[in-house]
Design an enzyme around this catalytic site. Structure first.
Site, PDB file in Angstrom:
ATOM      1  N   ASP A  34      37.807  37.548  36.138  1.00  0.00           N
ATOM      2  CA  ASP A  34      37.173  38.098  34.937  1.00  0.00           C
ATOM      3  C   ASP A  34      36.705  36.988  33.996  1.00  0.00           C
ATOM      4  O   ASP A  34      37.249  35.886  34.001  1.00  0.00           O
ATOM      5  CB  ASP A  34      38.187  39.021  34.221  1.00  0.00           C
ATOM      6  CG  ASP A  34      37.508  39.943  33.231  1.00  0.00           C
ATOM      7  OD1 ASP A  34      36.275  40.100  33.289  1.00  0.00           O
ATOM      8  OD2 ASP A  34      38.223  40.510  32.379  1.00  0.00           O
ATOM      9  N   HIS A  51      28.207  34.559  36.685  1.00  0.00           N
ATOM     10  CA  HIS A  51      28.522  35.102  38.012  1.00  0.00           C
ATOM     11  C   HIS A  51      28.229  34.047  39.089  1.00  0.00           C
ATOM     12  O   HIS A  51      28.990  33.891  40.041  1.00  0.00           O
ATOM     13  CB  HIS A  51      27.698  36.362  38.284  1.00  0.00           C
ATOM     14  CG  HIS A  51      27.968  37.494  37.328  1.00  0.00           C
ATOM     15  ND1 HIS A  51      29.245  37.870  36.978  1.00  0.00           N
ATOM     16  CD2 HIS A  51      27.133  38.325  36.636  1.00  0.00           C
ATOM     17  CE1 HIS A  51      29.183  38.885  36.115  1.00  0.00           C
ATOM     18  NE2 HIS A  51      27.915  39.175  35.891  1.00  0.00           N
ATOM     19  N   LEU A 145      43.641  32.094  56.716  1.00  0.00           N
ATOM     20  CA  LEU A 145      43.655  32.984  55.544  1.00  0.00           C
ATOM     21  C   LEU A 145      42.816  34.243  55.794  1.00  0.00           C
ATOM     22  O   LEU A 145      41.714  34.162  56.345  1.00  0.00           O
ATOM     23  CB  LEU A 145      43.060  32.219  54.352  1.00  0.00           C
ATOM     24  CG  LEU A 145      42.876  33.016  53.060  1.00  0.00           C
ATOM     25  CD1 LEU A 145      44.207  33.250  52.372  1.00  0.00           C
ATOM     26  CD2 LEU A 145      41.916  32.294  52.115  1.00  0.00           C
TER      27      LEU A 145
HETATM   28  C1  IPE Z   1      37.563  43.945  36.332  1.00  0.00           C
HETATM   29  O1  IPE Z   1      36.815  43.294  35.337  1.00  0.00           O
HETATM   30  C2  IPE Z   1      36.752  44.104  37.562  1.00  0.00           C
HETATM   31  C3  IPE Z   1      36.427  42.877  38.284  1.00  0.00           C
HETATM   32  C4  IPE Z   1      36.857  41.688  37.996  1.00  0.00           C
HETATM   33  C5  IPE Z   1      35.588  43.050  39.442  1.00  0.00           C
HETATM   34  P1  IPE Z   1      36.047  44.127  34.214  1.00  0.00           P
HETATM   35  O2  IPE Z   1      35.394  43.143  33.315  1.00  0.00           O
HETATM   36  O3  IPE Z   1      35.179  45.135  34.836  1.00  0.00           O
HETATM   37  O4  IPE Z   1      37.257  44.868  33.497  1.00  0.00           O
HETATM   38  P2  IPE Z   1      37.376  45.509  32.053  1.00  0.00           P
HETATM   39  O5  IPE Z   1      36.184  46.406  31.880  1.00  0.00           O
HETATM   40  O6  IPE Z   1      37.359  44.405  31.058  1.00  0.00           O
HETATM   41  O7  IPE Z   1      38.675  46.221  32.068  1.00  0.00           O
HETATM   42  C1  IPE Z   2      33.855  39.449  35.991  1.00  0.00           C
HETATM   43  O1  IPE Z   2      33.267  38.923  34.837  1.00  0.00           O
HETATM   44  C2  IPE Z   2      32.847  39.787  37.066  1.00  0.00           C
HETATM   45  C3  IPE Z   2      32.664  41.223  37.305  1.00  0.00           C
HETATM   46  C4  IPE Z   2      33.354  42.166  36.733  1.00  0.00           C
HETATM   47  C5  IPE Z   2      31.663  41.592  38.264  1.00  0.00           C
HETATM   48  P1  IPE Z   2      32.620  39.868  33.739  1.00  0.00           P
HETATM   49  O2  IPE Z   2      31.203  40.133  34.124  1.00  0.00           O
HETATM   50  O3  IPE Z   2      33.455  41.070  33.529  1.00  0.00           O
HETATM   51  O4  IPE Z   2      32.641  38.942  32.459  1.00  0.00           O
HETATM   52  P2  IPE Z   2      33.121  39.348  30.989  1.00  0.00           P
HETATM   53  O5  IPE Z   2      34.478  39.972  31.130  1.00  0.00           O
HETATM   54  O6  IPE Z   2      32.107  40.291  30.472  1.00  0.00           O
HETATM   55  O7  IPE Z   2      33.168  38.068  30.259  1.00  0.00           O
HETATM   56 MG    MG Z   3      35.051  41.479  32.365  1.00  0.00          MG
END
Ligand code: IPE
Ligand code: IPE
Ligand code: MG
Length: 280
Positions: A34, A51, A145
């Site tokens: 995240d 990303h 792995l």
């Molecule tokens: C969780 O992250 C999902 C992934 C890392 C794929 P999100 O950014 O979607 O989660 P929330 O919305 O903050 O809970």
């Molecule tokens: C995690 O990073 C990747 C996915 C959920 C696909 P985020 O895109 O949720 O990044 P933040 O949490 O908005 O910073």
């Molecule tokens: Mg996120």
């Protein structure tokens, strides 16, 4: 062809050897990757740049896990709820996923990594589904792995799907109602046959599970790091493992029961002796 990841060298090899000798390396690590968007925003870049950089973090974590002897690494890459993001971000994410699979699979294969995927794979763009199927097939005999990509995944989706399949099998007579127990339910989940994660790592400081492996995380140790995923590198993974090694996993029991020394009497032996006054 090499069988397994290129060995760590120098300081990295020393850190890995110390981790291996200091304690247990988790068999299964799950990561909620995240903070990509916030990482990019902090740098004045578009979310997709976060990303993109996140792919580098995946590469490093996968390699380090392979070298350490971790058996399973499950990466939460796209959740069921992430479909609700702006259409443009979703389609860029899918394109990036496709590119990453195309670019990385040969290296993963050389490193003896077996690729698997969990989630509602049929909801992914056809091109991604085809590439995934090819990569899974190509790497299926690898013995290093196992990299499990959670794509269009959520814990509730997983449990719902298992429940439907269980009902189906009960109706068809393939499964007896009285045989439904925790281990049979486990087999119906998308992770059937894979041990539960020992360690869950979440980056970006959020203290929640976000619908990840709800059933499977029942007794996982949780390590939360403030680092955003694109900034996460193997040293952060090592920190998570070090944190894990300090934990006492009690699984509902009491410390004394966990003693593995054969020459020390078990907790219950000692309690019985103190109550009955019996000598060993
Ligand atoms: C969780 O992250 C999902 C992934 C890392 C794929 P999100 O950014 O979607 O989660 P929330 O919305 O903050 O809970
Ligand atoms: C995690 O990073 C990747 C996915 C959920 C696909 P985020 O895109 O949720 O990044 P933040 O949490 O908005 O910073
Ligand atoms: Mg996120």
């Amino acid at each position: 062809m090499r069988k397994g990841p290129q060995k760590a060298t120098g300081e990295d090899a020393r850190i890995q050897a110390k981790l291996q000798s200091d304690g247990e390396i988790p068999r299964h690590i799950a990561i909620i990757m995240d903070g990509n968007g916030r990482w990019a925003k902090q740098k004045g870049m578009p979310r997709i740049a976060g990303h993109q950089e996140g792919v580098e973090s995946v590469r490093d974590a996968v390699e380090a896990c392979g070298q350490l002897g971790v058996e399973y690494l499950t990466l939460y890459a796209f959740s069921t709820e992430n479909w609700k993001r702006p259409q443009e971000e979703v389609s860029l994410l899918m394109r990036l996923l496709l590119k990453a699979l195309k670019d990385e699979t040969d290296r993963l294969h050389t490193n003896n990594v077996r690729i698997r995927a969990i989630g509602e794979i049929s909801s992914l763009p056809q091109e991604v589904q085809d590439e995934l199927a090819e990569d899974i097939e190509k790497t299926k005999a690898n013995t290093g792995l196992t990299l499990i990509l959670a794509l269009s995944y959520s814990g509730r989706w997983d449990i719902t799907r298992a429940l439907k399949q269980i009902l189906h099998d009960v109706h068809s007579g393939e499964l007896k109602k009285e045989d439904i127990d925790e281990s049979s339910i486990e087999r119906y989940l998308s992770t059937g046959g894979i041990p539960d994660p020992d360690l869950l790592i979440r980056t970006s400081g959020e203290i929640r599970i976000s619908n990840f492996l709800l059933w499977q995380l029942a007794y996982s140790e949780i390590h939360i790091t403030p680092k955003y995923w694109p900034a996460f590198r193997r040293v952060d993974l090592y920190e998570g493992i070090r944190d894990y090694q300090k934990r006492e996993r009690r699984f509902g029991m009491v410390s004394e029961q966990l003693s593995t020394k054969r020459d020390t009497p078990s907790y219950f032996d000692r309690v019985i002796r103190s109550v009955t006054g019996q000598q060993p």
